[in-house]
Enzyme design. Structure first.
Site, PDB file in Angstrom:
ATOM      1  N   TYR A  98       0.826  -1.209   0.000  1.00 49.30           N
ATOM      2  CA  TYR A  98       0.000   0.000   0.000  1.00 49.30           C
ATOM      3  C   TYR A  98       0.863   1.263   0.000  1.00 49.30           C
ATOM      4  CZ  TYR A  98      -4.274  -2.672   0.647  1.00 49.30           C
ATOM      5  OH  TYR A  98      -5.337  -3.524   0.454  1.00 49.30           O
ATOM      6  N   GLU A 140      -7.722  -7.458   5.514  1.00 46.82           N
ATOM      7  CA  GLU A 140      -6.891  -8.504   4.924  1.00 46.82           C
ATOM      8  C   GLU A 140      -6.102  -9.253   5.988  1.00 46.82           C
ATOM      9  OE1 GLU A 140      -4.944  -6.137   1.907  1.00 46.82           O
ATOM     10  OE2 GLU A 140      -6.936  -5.663   1.103  1.00 46.82           O
TER      11      GLU A 140
END
Length: 398
Positions: A98, A140
């Site tokens: 990310y 996640e």
């Protein structure tokens, strides 16, 4: 929740960012793959990059998330976040990626919007990004924990023990773990990722629904060969059809996916078209194995009976349910078709019980039409769930 200082900035700039988001995402991917070419080769779907669908999906998710923060600040877009996080976990995405996405995305935003990206604007949109990213990272992490695997380490080796031609363009594979352990549990409706090494050395990944009920020592997936389009589109399905045989070993992920059969005794509608029948087969197989008394309405649409994968199996599973009903539509029924209607699926005239929960899987036009009919029949929007094969271009439509 978006901060008080960022809310008016995002609201004022969302039209401009939204208008440019397509150009921003195209430039973002160019920057990302220039920096990390292995991501295009071994992680991202090259077909969806070539046809622009992945760029549209990313653009849609960012714009939809920002819009929901503004319009519904008291809630989170859980359905959208769930679909994205399950797909990410099935690909082995890790939290550090990310940061890489952030760097190239905001570089692209600066390049496209130029001087309009003041420090205040940049800070507000960074807040949007990290609200979304951190929510996905948290989800996640929970998914990896539930799968009993470390972050990103979702893969296992599985041997093909049976290959079966279901239709000219659909083949099923029965899989078992090479280490001798049971394949593992999953929830009816979930999918796995399959990674294959292609002739050019790329290791491309695609998702395929598990098309049998959970609980057995082996898994089954059904793969439809993608014939339309040019370039790399359909390269994994074509490789599996052309090369994968019993005895071969595939790299397969743990099961993920949020379109799953709910517990309880409420009535169900399982509506599918084409290869979208596969998650519904898993649900039907599970319901039949349980001996459920639930009311189950099954709707399926296909081009012809010969194109209908697992046609006989689907009929047998519905017949095994005490309150199961099967409704079929074929664009070209032919003389040998079982009792079926001609044309496209239409649920507007079906007898739908109170308290129905609907599950849809198939091409977007099919799902939009079925969903629209159900909403006009009075079914609440939150009672309609769907699965998209490929990038989700239907964001914000729950």
């Amino acid at each position: 929740m978006l901060s008080e200082q960022s809310t008016p900035v995002v609201r004022a700039t969302l039209p401009a960012v939204g208008a440019a988001i397509g150009e921003i995402t195209r430039l973002f991917y160019a920057k990302l793959f220039d920096d990390r070419p292995e991501l295009l080769r071994d992680l991202f779907n090259r077909g969806n990059q070539a046809n622009g669908e992945q760029q549209k999906a990313l653009a849609g998710s960012i714009a939809a998330f920002a819009g929901m923060l503004l319009e519904h600040p008291e809630s989170r877009p859980d359905a959208m976040l769930a679909r994205i996080s399950h797909k990410h976990a099935s690909l082995g995405i890790t939290s550090d990626q990310y940061k890489l996405v952030h760097r190239h995305l905001f570089s692209a935003i600066g390049d496209v919007l130029g001087a309009a990206v003041t420090p205040e604007v940049a800070a507000a949109w960074e807040e949007v990004y990290w609200l979304m990213a951190n929510a996905l990272i948290a989800r996640e992490a929970q998914l990896y924990q539930g799968a009993r695997t470390a972050e990103g380490e979702t893969w296992r080796q599985m041997e093909i023990v049976e290959r079966r031609e279901e239709t000219p363009d659909a083949v099923s594979f029965v899989l078992r773990r090479t280490d001798g352990r049971p394949a593992g549990s999953f929830r009816p409706g979930q999918y796995v990722s399959v990674q294959v090494e292609l002739p050019d050395g790329a290791r491309q990944i695609r998702q395929y629904s598990l098309s049998r009920a959970p609980g057995g020592p082996q898994w089954r997936i059904t793969v439809k060969r993608v014939r339309d389009g040019a370039g790399p589109e359909g390269e994994v399905s074509s490789w599996l059809h052309g090369h994968a045989r019993a005895g071969d070993v595939l790299t397969v992920s743990a099961p993920f996916g949020d379109l799953v059969l709910p517990e309880g005794d409420g009535p169900l509608l399982l509506a599918s078209a084409g290869i979208g029948t596969t998650p519904m087969l898993s649900m039907l197989d599970h319901l039949a194995a349980q001996g459920t008394a639930r009311s189950v309405i099954v709707v399926h649409a296909d081009r012809t009976p010969a194109d209908h994968a697992h046609r006989g199996e689907q009929r047998r599973l519905v017949q095994a349910l005490p309150d199961g009903r099967l409704h079929l539509w074929y664009e070209e029924p032919g003389e040998s078709a079982p009792p079926a209607r001609a044309g496209r699926a239409d649920v507007s005239a079906l007898d739908l019980p109170e308290g129905l929960t609907a599950y849809l899987c198939g091409p977007l036009p099919f799902m939009r039409a079925i969903r629209g009919d159900l909403l006009r029949r009075g079914l609440p929007a939150q009672a309609v769930h769907y699965e998209v094969f490929g990038p989700d271009l239907w964001l914000g439509g729950e």
